[in-house]
Write a protein that holds these residues in place. Sequence first.
Motif, PDB file in Angstrom:
ATOM      1  N   LYS A 353       0.846  -1.184   0.000  1.00  0.00           N
ATOM      2  CA  LYS A 353       0.000   0.000   0.000  1.00  0.00           C
ATOM      3  C   LYS A 353       0.888   1.241   0.000  1.00  0.00           C
ATOM      4  O   LYS A 353       1.789   1.364   0.839  1.00  0.00           O
ATOM      5  N   LEU A 354       0.629   2.152  -0.951  1.00  0.00           N
ATOM      6  CA  LEU A 354       1.462   3.338  -1.105  1.00  0.00           C
ATOM      7  C   LEU A 354       0.625   4.605  -1.083  1.00  0.00           C
ATOM      8  O   LEU A 354      -0.546   4.598  -1.453  1.00  0.00           O
ATOM      9  N   VAL A 355       1.267   5.684  -0.639  1.00  0.00           N
ATOM     10  CA  VAL A 355       0.747   7.033  -0.841  1.00  0.00           C
ATOM     11  C   VAL A 355       1.842   7.833  -1.537  1.00  0.00           C
ATOM     12  O   VAL A 355       3.017   7.478  -1.477  1.00  0.00           O
ATOM     13  N   PHE A 356       1.452   8.910  -2.215  1.00  0.00           N
ATOM     14  CA  PHE A 356       2.422   9.756  -2.900  1.00  0.00           C
ATOM     15  C   PHE A 356       2.589  11.057  -2.117  1.00  0.00           C
ATOM     16  O   PHE A 356       1.676  11.882  -2.082  1.00  0.00           O
ATOM     17  N   VAL A 357       3.747  11.192  -1.480  1.00  0.00           N
ATOM     18  CA  VAL A 357       4.041  12.354  -0.644  1.00  0.00           C
ATOM     19  C   VAL A 357       4.684  13.423  -1.515  1.00  0.00           C
ATOM     20  O   VAL A 357       5.623  13.149  -2.271  1.00  0.00           O
ATOM     21  N   ALA A 358       4.168  14.641  -1.418  1.00  0.00           N
ATOM     22  CA  ALA A 358       4.663  15.731  -2.260  1.00  0.00           C
ATOM     23  C   ALA A 358       6.057  16.149  -1.819  1.00  0.00           C
ATOM     24  O   ALA A 358       6.307  16.400  -0.636  1.00  0.00           O
ATOM     25  N   GLU A 359       6.979  16.235  -2.775  1.00  0.00           N
ATOM     26  CA  GLU A 359       8.339  16.719  -2.558  1.00  0.00           C
ATOM     27  C   GLU A 359       8.499  17.977  -3.402  1.00  0.00           C
ATOM     28  O   GLU A 359       8.883  17.916  -4.567  1.00  0.00           O
ATOM     29  N   GLY A 360       8.160  19.115  -2.861  1.00  0.00           N
ATOM     30  CA  GLY A 360       8.134  20.328  -3.666  1.00  0.00           C
ATOM     31  C   GLY A 360       6.813  20.384  -4.423  1.00  0.00           C
ATOM     32  O   GLY A 360       5.868  19.653  -4.138  1.00  0.00           O
ATOM     33  N   GLY A 361       6.749  21.240  -5.424  1.00  0.00           N
ATOM     34  CA  GLY A 361       5.485  21.403  -6.130  1.00  0.00           C
ATOM     35  C   GLY A 361       5.268  20.446  -7.269  1.00  0.00           C
ATOM     36  O   GLY A 361       4.134  20.211  -7.674  1.00  0.00           O
ATOM     37  N   ALA A 362       6.342  19.850  -7.816  1.00  0.00           N
ATOM     38  CA  ALA A 362       6.202  19.062  -9.036  1.00  0.00           C
ATOM     39  C   ALA A 362       6.774  17.659  -8.909  1.00  0.00           C
ATOM     40  O   ALA A 362       7.081  17.023  -9.913  1.00  0.00           O
ATOM     41  N   ALA A 363       6.952  17.133  -7.706  1.00  0.00           N
ATOM     42  CA  ALA A 363       7.502  15.791  -7.532  1.00  0.00           C
ATOM     43  C   ALA A 363       6.786  15.096  -6.375  1.00  0.00           C
ATOM     44  O   ALA A 363       6.341  15.735  -5.419  1.00  0.00           O
ATOM     45  N   PHE A 364       6.685  13.772  -6.476  1.00  0.00           N
ATOM     46  CA  PHE A 364       6.017  12.972  -5.460  1.00  0.00           C
ATOM     47  C   PHE A 364       6.859  11.748  -5.155  1.00  0.00           C
ATOM     48  O   PHE A 364       7.401  11.107  -6.064  1.00  0.00           O
ATOM     49  N   GLU A 365       6.953  11.444  -3.865  1.00  0.00           N
ATOM     50  CA  GLU A 365       7.683  10.249  -3.434  1.00  0.00           C
ATOM     51  C   GLU A 365       6.687   9.144  -3.110  1.00  0.00           C
ATOM     52  O   GLU A 365       5.812   9.316  -2.263  1.00  0.00           O
ATOM     53  N   PRO A 366       6.769   7.988  -3.799  1.00  0.00           N
ATOM     54  CA  PRO A 366       5.903   6.868  -3.430  1.00  0.00           C
ATOM     55  C   PRO A 366       6.372   6.270  -2.111  1.00  0.00           C
ATOM     56  O   PRO A 366       7.515   5.817  -2.004  1.00  0.00           O
ATOM     57  N   ARG A 367       5.511   6.273  -1.111  1.00  0.00           N
ATOM     58  CA  ARG A 367       5.927   5.837   0.219  1.00  0.00           C
ATOM     59  C   ARG A 367       5.004   4.731   0.728  1.00  0.00           C
ATOM     60  O   ARG A 367       3.775   4.843   0.659  1.00  0.00           O
ATOM     61  N   LYS A 368       5.613   3.678   1.207  1.00  0.00           N
ATOM     62  CA  LYS A 368       4.850   2.563   1.757  1.00  0.00           C
ATOM     63  C   LYS A 368       4.246   2.949   3.102  1.00  0.00           C
ATOM     64  O   LYS A 368       4.909   3.577   3.936  1.00  0.00           O
ATOM     65  N   VAL A 369       2.975   2.588   3.308  1.00  0.00           N
ATOM     66  CA  VAL A 369       2.289   2.888   4.564  1.00  0.00           C
ATOM     67  C   VAL A 369       1.615   1.626   5.082  1.00  0.00           C
ATOM     68  O   VAL A 369       1.276   0.721   4.328  1.00  0.00           O
ATOM     69  N   GLU A 370       1.436   1.609   6.385  1.00  0.00           N
ATOM     70  CA  GLU A 370       0.683   0.535   7.036  1.00  0.00           C
ATOM     71  C   GLU A 370      -0.679   1.094   7.422  1.00  0.00           C
ATOM     72  O   GLU A 370      -0.769   2.154   8.055  1.00  0.00           O
ATOM     73  N   LEU A 371      -1.731   0.397   7.033  1.00  0.00           N
ATOM     74  CA  LEU A 371      -3.080   0.903   7.200  1.00  0.00           C
ATOM     75  C   LEU A 371      -3.817   0.184   8.320  1.00  0.00           C
ATOM     76  O   LEU A 371      -3.521  -0.977   8.637  1.00  0.00           O
TER      77      LEU A 371
END
Length: 413
Positions: A353-371
């Motif tokens: 399960k991933l969310v996309f965390v914003a890194e600045g205005g034009a980039a996103f980091e796919p980050r694994k999360v536990e739900l």
Amino acid sequence: MNKKGIIIGLVLAIALGGGVAYRLINTPGAAEQAEHGEHAEPGHAEEKGGHAEGKEGKGHDEHGEKLVKMAVEVQKQSGVAVAPAKKTQMPGMISATGKVEANADRIAHVSPRISGKIVAVRASLGESVGAGQVLATLDSVELGEALSRYHQSKTRLALAQSNMERVKALVDKKIAARKEILQAETDYKTVQTELHTDQERLALYGVSAADLKGDRRPLLPVRAPIGGVITEKHAIVGELSDPAKSLYTIADLSSVWVLVDIHEKDSAKVRRGQAATVVVSAFPEIKFRGRITYLADVVDPTTRTIKARVEVANPGRKLKPEMFATVELATAADAAPILAVPEGAIVELEGKKLVFVAEGGAAFEPRKVELGRASGGMVEVLSGLKEGELLAVKGGFVLKSELLKGEIAGHDH
């Protein structure tokens, strides 16, 4: 003697030296070892080990620096929305298992209006039909009698009209008395009423005015009263049928019922009109929305449960009768605020399960999360995300597609 011994010693020394030199020259790799020294091979191994170690570290760095880049304008066009992660009070959740059934308010049993012999079958089991569509045709003696009365009334009406016009002409010429025209008009209206009654009888049987215009005697049509799917078929050519025998069963599956058992302890949290979410194993990614339309007033003494009925819209007829379903009912919040994100912010990739965390205005980091638990369109985040971090709350699937495109391009390169 001493001179002879010295000569023999020199010969032995020369022979021994020649043997050692021959062995050194014919030993494989000896020359290379002598040239590079005894530490050449360990140095080479160390060089190989250093090269392998450097390559693995680079791959790890690349994985850690993987970002999805997307311009702000493209984000707007693609429906990507960013918002901070925050804590909220999630509503409680009641989960119950149920079974899908056809909506009993949208089921029709089709039978002929009068008795007759089936001469044609025009619809089969599982076929979708529209309201008014002819499913079968019958040859009926009773229909023949009704048609005979209709034609007789039609003939009498023509005669009554002719007689009325004749009497009117005689009255105008003062040859006949006025009471005769009154009698002729009364006879005409009486026959006209009889013809209208015969037409209504035929319409009740299913014969339209258009069917009466042909020269051939019309057959009795059996029409679908509603649109839907044929779930039962008993019509067979050559058999006799009557109003007591159902030829077809039609179910409108655009809306279905899900019957569930609510535990007695949860009955106070459930009410009629309450929103519900339905999930079936055949389509685990789809959440069907519905509402409770019925709640029993009696507790089952054996199971200590209450029967509830959820009415669910069924686009595409994906929900089929007899399917098992899980029903989730949201209740009032009863716990402290927790970190939660919208369901649309979560994507699944390779079982994670991933969310996309914003890194600045034009980039996103796919980050694994536990739900954790999910309720009311929100999902609890147990780890992998901090309160206040910006993430894509909408458009996660668009970013996932871009991420997969980048991985494919990287493998091709």
